[in-house]
Design an enzyme around this catalytic site. Structure first.
Site, PDB file in Angstrom:
ATOM      1  N   MET A  88      31.839 -27.897 -24.646  1.00  0.00           N
ATOM      2  CA  MET A  88      32.066 -29.284 -24.260  1.00  0.00           C
ATOM      3  C   MET A  88      33.283 -29.448 -23.342  1.00  0.00           C
ATOM      4  O   MET A  88      34.086 -28.527 -23.174  1.00  0.00           O
ATOM      5  CB  MET A  88      32.256 -30.136 -25.517  1.00  0.00           C
ATOM      6  CG  MET A  88      31.024 -30.191 -26.407  1.00  0.00           C
ATOM      7  SD  MET A  88      31.270 -31.182 -27.907  1.00  0.00           S
ATOM      8  CE  MET A  88      31.393 -32.843 -27.203  1.00  0.00           C
ATOM      9  N   HIS A  89      33.390 -30.619 -22.749  1.00  0.00           N
ATOM     10  CA  HIS A  89      34.590 -31.120 -22.076  1.00  0.00           C
ATOM     11  C   HIS A  89      34.890 -30.493 -20.709  1.00  0.00           C
ATOM     12  O   HIS A  89      35.691 -31.026 -19.952  1.00  0.00           O
ATOM     13  CB  HIS A  89      35.852 -30.954 -22.936  1.00  0.00           C
ATOM     14  CG  HIS A  89      35.710 -31.345 -24.351  1.00  0.00           C
ATOM     15  ND1 HIS A  89      35.291 -32.597 -24.739  1.00  0.00           N
ATOM     16  CD2 HIS A  89      35.913 -30.650 -25.504  1.00  0.00           C
ATOM     17  CE1 HIS A  89      35.254 -32.670 -26.053  1.00  0.00           C
ATOM     18  NE2 HIS A  89      35.609 -31.497 -26.539  1.00  0.00           N
ATOM     19  N   ASP A 148      27.962 -28.329 -27.876  1.00  0.00           N
ATOM     20  CA  ASP A 148      27.736 -27.197 -28.779  1.00  0.00           C
ATOM     21  C   ASP A 148      27.829 -27.575 -30.253  1.00  0.00           C
ATOM     22  O   ASP A 148      27.038 -27.099 -31.076  1.00  0.00           O
ATOM     23  CB  ASP A 148      28.680 -26.033 -28.461  1.00  0.00           C
ATOM     24  CG  ASP A 148      30.147 -26.430 -28.378  1.00  0.00           C
ATOM     25  OD1 ASP A 148      30.507 -27.586 -28.688  1.00  0.00           O
ATOM     26  OD2 ASP A 148      30.959 -25.567 -28.004  1.00  0.00           O
TER      27      ASP A 148
END
Length: 490
Positions: free
Chosen positions: A79-80, A238
């Site tokens: 992520m991110h 995830d």
């Protein structure tokens, strides 16, 4: 029988699973790629490496099957991370990853100048250095030429989906970690777009994680030998994908992931925010919501200590004599090797051993690392409980979850049973299930998980060890506050 592909775009590798519609894993393929650390605390990867590794792995994954049986593909992904493309769909710069700590200035600006209460009202979250919005501001301030070239902003797994389908899309679970999404109302936040100087047209269209966004591009289908009718579902971040892969879908269900990072994931039917915003309030991949605490270093702490410090890869041998020491260890470890997110939100935090004496042994230090991660996870659990969430048990996944002694430590540190799913494949398996739902193999994510997810074993807490760990945790939670100012000076 129909087959589905789940792709887990991780930090160190991409893992691909071929899964039959009855949940059986037919084949698994992994491809690694490098991580670049241009400066201390920075972490970057090339999206081209992700795609090339994925295509190469997919060819091996489906080499020996009837390719007409493959009906759908979906994803779980780190992520991110910030992926930015120009008008010709070229990657402008390497992706800035979730564990990159360069954005403290921008994070402080968002939390202090814009204000945590304001951010929470816009997005249900406050700013963390790993989130995507601070990365966008960093590029705007430090690489203005690159910022001016941006035509598309996307997350890591969404780059794969774009390359496979040609559809510019993301899902609500992954978008929740950008600090650009109005989580409660499941739409982009116009206010946050203005703050970051981003036109909403540069952001992907939003979908539920299980929704079909398109099909394989003809060129990709031809290269892989698959039908152009193979469905692409957008997938999930995830942790939300791992939650599906472990059956953490119903209200109050909990999953702990012991991967590179560690997470406490609590599924909720309704939206909520903890008062201190110490936990993330995100959308779930089943169309609902979840609370999540994330510690930046989990199994990576154990890998670092065993491989880099002790100089061995025999993890089982290092853990074989630890049972008798549970709850008796006077050595503590703070697992903040990459700074910390939940609940401290401190990029300056660092790892530390505390309490060592002449009689401290190798076993004490190995155990301290495992316990330190478990205590940090408990920090997140305690906040969730203080918010009114009841957690009676937890699932566990990730590489660290394969360790019997670590599961025993987690069960006793948290004082609840730890359930290990029969299939321990986390995000990739969750991605395959989301692909099944997207293709109509199952009507809902809940129906799919109820039919496919089985429990392999349960680790029960021991009341005597739980009592000892409660005392140790009371000491552990005093250590970070005591060192907080010291960290800033190091």
């Amino acid at each position: 029988m129909n087959n589905y592909i789940g792709i887990d775009l991780g930090t160190s590798s991409v893992k691909m699973l071929l899964v039959a519609s009855n949940g059986e894993i037919l084949k698994s393929v992994t491809r690694e790629y490098p991580i670049c650390y241009p400066k201390s605390g920075w972490s970057e990867q090339s999206p081209y490496d992700w795609y090339n590794a994925t295509i190469d792995g997919l060819k091996e994954l489906i080499a020996d099957i009837d390719k007409s049986t493959v009906k759908g593909i979906s994803f779980g992904g780190q992520m991110h991370g910030l992926v930015i493309l120009d008008e010709n769909d070229n990657v402008i710069r390497p992706a800035i990853l979730w564990n990159d700590g360069r954005t403290q200035k921008q994070t402080d600006y968002l939390n202090e100048a814009v204000g945590k209460d304001t951010l929470s009202s816009y997005t249900a979250n406050i700013a963390f250095a790993g989130f995507t919005a601070p990365k966008i501001l960093w590029v705007k301030e430090n690489e203005p030429d690159n910022f001016a070239r941006i035509c598309k902003i996307m997350l890591p797994k969404d780059y794969l989906a774009y390359r496979l389908s040609g559809v510019f899309a993301t899902d609500f679970s992954d978008a929740s970690g950008m600090l650009l999404l109005d989580v409660k109302n499941r739409r982009w936040s116009r206010e946050m777009c203005e703050i970051c100087g981003v036109d909403e047209s540069k952001l992907p269209k939003l979908y539920e994680s299980y929704e079909k966004i398109g099909a394989l591009l003809p060129s990709v289908a031809n290269e892989l030998g698959l039908s152009e009718d193979v469905s692409i579902s957008i997938g999930a971040g995830d942790n939300a994908a791992a939650a599906v892969g472990t059956g953490t879908v119903g209200n109050g269900s909990c999953n702990i992931s012991l991967g590179t990072s560690g997470t406490v994931f609590v599924s909720q039917d309704s939206f909520s925010v903890d008062k201190a915003n110490a936990l993330h309030s995100f959308c779930h991949s089943n169309g609902k919501y979840h609370l999540m605490g994330c510690i930046l270093s989990a199994a990576s702490c154990n890998k670092w200590f065993v491989e880099d410090i002790l100089g061995t890869k025999d993890f089982a041998n290092e853990e074989k004599n630890l049972d008798s020491l549970l709850g008796e260890n006077s050595t503590y470890f703070l697992p903040y090797l990459m700074g910390e997110r939940s609940p401290h939100n401190d990029v300056d935090a660092k790892g530390a051993f505390i309490g060592m004496r002449p009689d401290t042994t190798r076993e004490h230090m190995v155990l301290a690392v495992l316990e330190g991660v478990a205590f940090a996870l408990r920090d997140c659990v305690e906040i969730a409980k203080a918010s009114g969430v009841k957690i009676d048990a937890t699932k566990i996944c990730g590489g660290g979850g394969k360790s019997r002694i670590w599961r025993k430590i987690v069960a006793n540190v948290l004082g609840i049973p730890v359930l290990r799913p029969q299939i321990e494949e986390g995000p990739a398996y969750g991605g395959a299930i989301l692909a099944m739902v997207g293709c109509g193999e199952y009507k809902t994510v809940l129906e799919a998980t109820e039919k496919l997810i089985k429990t392999k074993d349960v680790t029960e807490p021991d009341s005597a060890i739980v009592a000892r760990y409660n005392e140790k945790y009371n000491t552990f939670k005093k250590l970070y506050p005591a060192l907080k100012e010291v960290y800033k000076q190091i």
